[in-house]
Scaffold this motif. Structure first.
Motif, PDB file in Angstrom:
ATOM      1  N   SER A 263       0.820  -1.215   0.000  1.00 60.95           N
ATOM      2  CA  SER A 263       0.000   0.000   0.000  1.00 60.95           C
ATOM      3  C   SER A 263       0.848   1.257   0.000  1.00 60.95           C
ATOM      4  O   SER A 263       0.334   2.362  -0.174  1.00 60.95           O
ATOM      5  N   GLY A 264       2.128   1.102   0.194  1.00 61.05           N
ATOM      6  CA  GLY A 264       3.046   2.229   0.192  1.00 61.05           C
ATOM      7  C   GLY A 264       4.434   1.758   0.571  1.00 61.05           C
ATOM      8  O   GLY A 264       4.643   0.575   0.875  1.00 61.05           O
ATOM      9  N   HIS A 265       5.380   2.670   0.547  1.00 59.44           N
ATOM     10  CA  HIS A 265       6.756   2.345   0.908  1.00 59.44           C
ATOM     11  C   HIS A 265       7.281   3.367   1.906  1.00 59.44           C
ATOM     12  O   HIS A 265       6.776   4.494   1.990  1.00 59.44           O
ATOM     13  N   TRP A 266       8.292   2.946   2.645  1.00 60.66           N
ATOM     14  CA  TRP A 266       8.872   3.811   3.678  1.00 60.66           C
ATOM     15  C   TRP A 266      10.384   3.719   3.604  1.00 60.66           C
ATOM     16  O   TRP A 266      10.952   2.630   3.451  1.00 60.66           O
ATOM     17  N   THR A 267      11.027   4.870   3.704  1.00 59.55           N
ATOM     18  CA  THR A 267      12.488   4.935   3.733  1.00 59.55           C
ATOM     19  C   THR A 267      12.915   5.686   4.982  1.00 59.55           C
ATOM     20  O   THR A 267      12.450   6.808   5.229  1.00 59.55           O
ATOM     21  N   ARG A 268      13.777   5.082   5.759  1.00 60.61           N
ATOM     22  CA  ARG A 268      14.199   5.679   7.026  1.00 60.61           C
ATOM     23  C   ARG A 268      14.943   6.990   6.809  1.00 60.61           C
ATOM     24  O   ARG A 268      15.725   7.130   5.867  1.00 60.61           O
ATOM     25  N   ASN A 269      14.711   7.924   7.710  1.00 59.91           N
ATOM     26  CA  ASN A 269      15.431   9.190   7.703  1.00 59.91           C
ATOM     27  C   ASN A 269      16.834   8.953   8.257  1.00 59.91           C
ATOM     28  O   ASN A 269      17.001   8.647   9.440  1.00 59.91           O
ATOM     29  N   ASN A 270      17.823   9.088   7.417  1.00 60.46           N
ATOM     30  CA  ASN A 270      19.198   8.785   7.828  1.00 60.46           C
ATOM     31  C   ASN A 270      19.855   9.940   8.578  1.00 60.46           C
ATOM     32  O   ASN A 270      21.039   9.871   8.918  1.00 60.46           O
ATOM     33  N   LYS A 271      19.104  10.987   8.837  1.00 64.25           N
ATOM     34  CA  LYS A 271      19.638  12.112   9.601  1.00 64.25           C
ATOM     35  C   LYS A 271      19.041  12.175  11.002  1.00 64.25           C
ATOM     36  O   LYS A 271      19.264  13.136  11.733  1.00 64.25           O
ATOM     37  N   GLY A 272      18.290  11.163  11.350  1.00 63.46           N
ATOM     38  CA  GLY A 272      17.636  11.149  12.646  1.00 63.46           C
ATOM     39  C   GLY A 272      18.469  10.462  13.709  1.00 63.46           C
ATOM     40  O   GLY A 272      19.705  10.532  13.709  1.00 63.46           O
ATOM     41  N   PHE A 273      17.778   9.761  14.619  1.00 61.76           N
ATOM     42  CA  PHE A 273      18.450   9.104  15.748  1.00 61.76           C
ATOM     43  C   PHE A 273      19.379   7.994  15.270  1.00 61.76           C
ATOM     44  O   PHE A 273      20.469   7.803  15.797  1.00 61.76           O
ATOM     45  N   ILE A 274      18.953   7.252  14.249  1.00 63.64           N
ATOM     46  CA  ILE A 274      19.760   6.162  13.703  1.00 63.64           C
ATOM     47  C   ILE A 274      20.404   6.632  12.403  1.00 63.64           C
ATOM     48  O   ILE A 274      19.713   7.026  11.464  1.00 63.64           O
ATOM     49  N   LYS A 275      21.737   6.598  12.364  1.00 73.29           N
ATOM     50  CA  LYS A 275      22.476   7.015  11.179  1.00 73.29           C
ATOM     51  C   LYS A 275      23.385   5.877  10.729  1.00 73.29           C
ATOM     52  O   LYS A 275      24.038   5.235  11.543  1.00 73.29           O
ATOM     53  N   THR A 276      23.415   5.639   9.434  1.00 73.56           N
ATOM     54  CA  THR A 276      24.260   4.589   8.875  1.00 73.56           C
ATOM     55  C   THR A 276      25.052   5.140   7.698  1.00 73.56           C
ATOM     56  O   THR A 276      24.661   6.134   7.076  1.00 73.56           O
ATOM     57  N   LYS A 277      26.177   4.484   7.404  1.00 74.73           N
ATOM     58  CA  LYS A 277      26.994   4.907   6.270  1.00 74.73           C
ATOM     59  C   LYS A 277      26.283   4.643   4.953  1.00 74.73           C
ATOM     60  O   LYS A 277      26.304   5.474   4.043  1.00 74.73           O
ATOM     61  N   ASN A 278      25.684   3.488   4.855  1.00 72.90           N
ATOM     62  CA  ASN A 278      24.967   3.139   3.632  1.00 72.90           C
ATOM     63  C   ASN A 278      23.577   3.762   3.638  1.00 72.90           C
ATOM     64  O   ASN A 278      22.967   3.930   4.701  1.00 72.90           O
ATOM     65  N   PRO A 279      23.068   4.113   2.479  1.00 75.18           N
ATOM     66  CA  PRO A 279      21.719   4.704   2.419  1.00 75.18           C
ATOM     67  C   PRO A 279      20.664   3.708   2.881  1.00 75.18           C
ATOM     68  O   PRO A 279      20.791   2.504   2.638  1.00 75.18           O
ATOM     69  N   PRO A 280      19.620   4.184   3.540  1.00 73.02           N
ATOM     70  CA  PRO A 280      18.559   3.289   4.020  1.00 73.02           C
ATOM     71  C   PRO A 280      17.856   2.583   2.863  1.00 73.02           C
ATOM     72  O   PRO A 280      17.769   3.106   1.752  1.00 73.02           O
ATOM     73  N   THR A 281      17.357   1.408   3.149  1.00 70.68           N
ATOM     74  CA  THR A 281      16.641   0.616   2.151  1.00 70.68           C
ATOM     75  C   THR A 281      15.153   0.934   2.193  1.00 70.68           C
ATOM     76  O   THR A 281      14.567   1.051   3.271  1.00 70.68           O
ATOM     77  N   LYS A 282      14.566   1.071   1.026  1.00 69.42           N
ATOM     78  CA  LYS A 282      13.122   1.297   0.959  1.00 69.42           C
ATOM     79  C   LYS A 282      12.396  -0.019   1.238  1.00 69.42           C
ATOM     80  O   LYS A 282      12.721  -1.052   0.660  1.00 69.42           O
TER      81      LYS A 282
END
Length: 310
Positions: free
Chosen positions: A98-117
């Motif tokens: 019904s939709g997709h979500w991508t994590r905000n990588n500038k929030g509390f959790i930050k990772t080197k690799n871009p977040p996965t949709k």
């Protein structure tokens, strides 16, 4: 031209199997009851049941009754599990999210690799998982801090023959009598132990293995715990939880509903209606959550934690 005829045939085949499965299951239950009654009539089995009435003695310092925190934990666990099972099934069966979500990588959790949709259904499932795990950790701390662990962890080897005795009593419809406010029967104790200390950790570790949080570049770890193993275990664990909940609810209602509901929801040991009304209120809350757990209401919440897209 053959495509339209395949679906009706497949549906008819499923209905046919269902028609046969229901009477077969009922016949199997009748045979189990008859066999158990026959066994209970044997002198050796009767002596065994007399020696092992179905419950093990608790340690002298075991707590009596249920504290309020346990009632709240019970409700929250049921609440999260209901939605986790629902969303897990949606993740497994939905072909068009019904939709997709991508994590905000500038929030509390930050990772080197871009977040996965991921799909909106998977986001909700994982969010519920986190809440369920946090609730479970709090439950474990309180369980061992207050001594309530003694009620669901075997402390004597006689729990196994007592569990067999309780199973025979259940199967023969001569159900074991015990006061759950003081002590569970051995079969209950083992089922709670398996659920809390085996099934729940299995659900967590296999779910973690399949999630994006698992380190993809950990070659040795991935070889030791292949994702195929996690997938092979995760779904049966969900089936176990569904079966456990069904049997648990049935026995709660069939073995003194008012007293049992007072134990779990009213934190009291009587036959009043207080626990029933609290239970009914909890069912209303869970039904409301079930209704509200749809994209129209989930998208605004998901957007607070990341980007929501089609």
């Amino acid at each position: 031209m053959s495509t339209p005829t395949k679906k009706p045939r497949a549906a008819a085949g499923k209905r046919s199997r269902l028609y046969w499965a229901v009477p077969a299951a009922l016949a199997g239950l009748v045979l189990v009851v008859l066999l158990a009654k026959w066994l209970m009539g044997l002198p050796g089995v009767a002596s065994f049941v007399a020696d092992y009435p179905g419950h093990s003695e608790l340690p002298d310092n075991a707590p009596v009754g249920f504290p309020a925190w346990l009632a709240w934990q019970h409700f929250l666990n049921a609440f999260f599990l209901l939605l986790i099972i629902r969303t897990g099934w949606q993740v497994r069966t939905t072909t068009r999210p019904s939709g997709h979500w991508t994590r905000n990588n500038k929030g509390f959790i930050k990772t080197k690799n871009p977040p996965t949709k991921i799909s909106l259904e998977l986001w909700f499932h994982l969010t519920l998982d986190v809440l369920w795990i946090l609730n479970g950790l709090l439950f474990a701390v309180l369980l061992f801090a207050t001594g309530q662990w003694m009620r669901i962890v075997p402390t004597s080897w006689d729990v196994f023959p007592n569990a067999l005795s309780a199973a025979l009593q259940y199967a023969s419809l001569n159900w074991p009598t015990e006061n759950g406010w003081v002590n569970y029967n051995a079969l209950q104790l083992l089922s709670y132990f398996v659920t809390v200390f085996i099934a729940a950790p299995l659900a967590f570790i296999t779910g973690l293995r399949m999630s994006g949080a698992w380190p993809k570049k950990a070659t040795g770890l991935n070889r030791a715990f292949p994702i195929e193993w996690a997938r092979a275990v995760h779904f049966p664990v969900m089936v176990y939880f569904v079966a456990f909940i069904a049997v648990h609810v049935f026995l709660v209602l069939a073995t003194g509903a008012l007293r049992n509901l007072n134990h779990m929801y009213g934190v009291r040991d009587d036959d009043g209606w207080f626990g029933f009304w609290v239970f009914l209120a909890s069912v209303v809350v869970m039904a409301a959550a079930w209704f509200l757990a749809r994209p129209l209401f989930l998208r605004p919440i998901a957007s607070l934690m990341g980007k929501v897209s089609r």
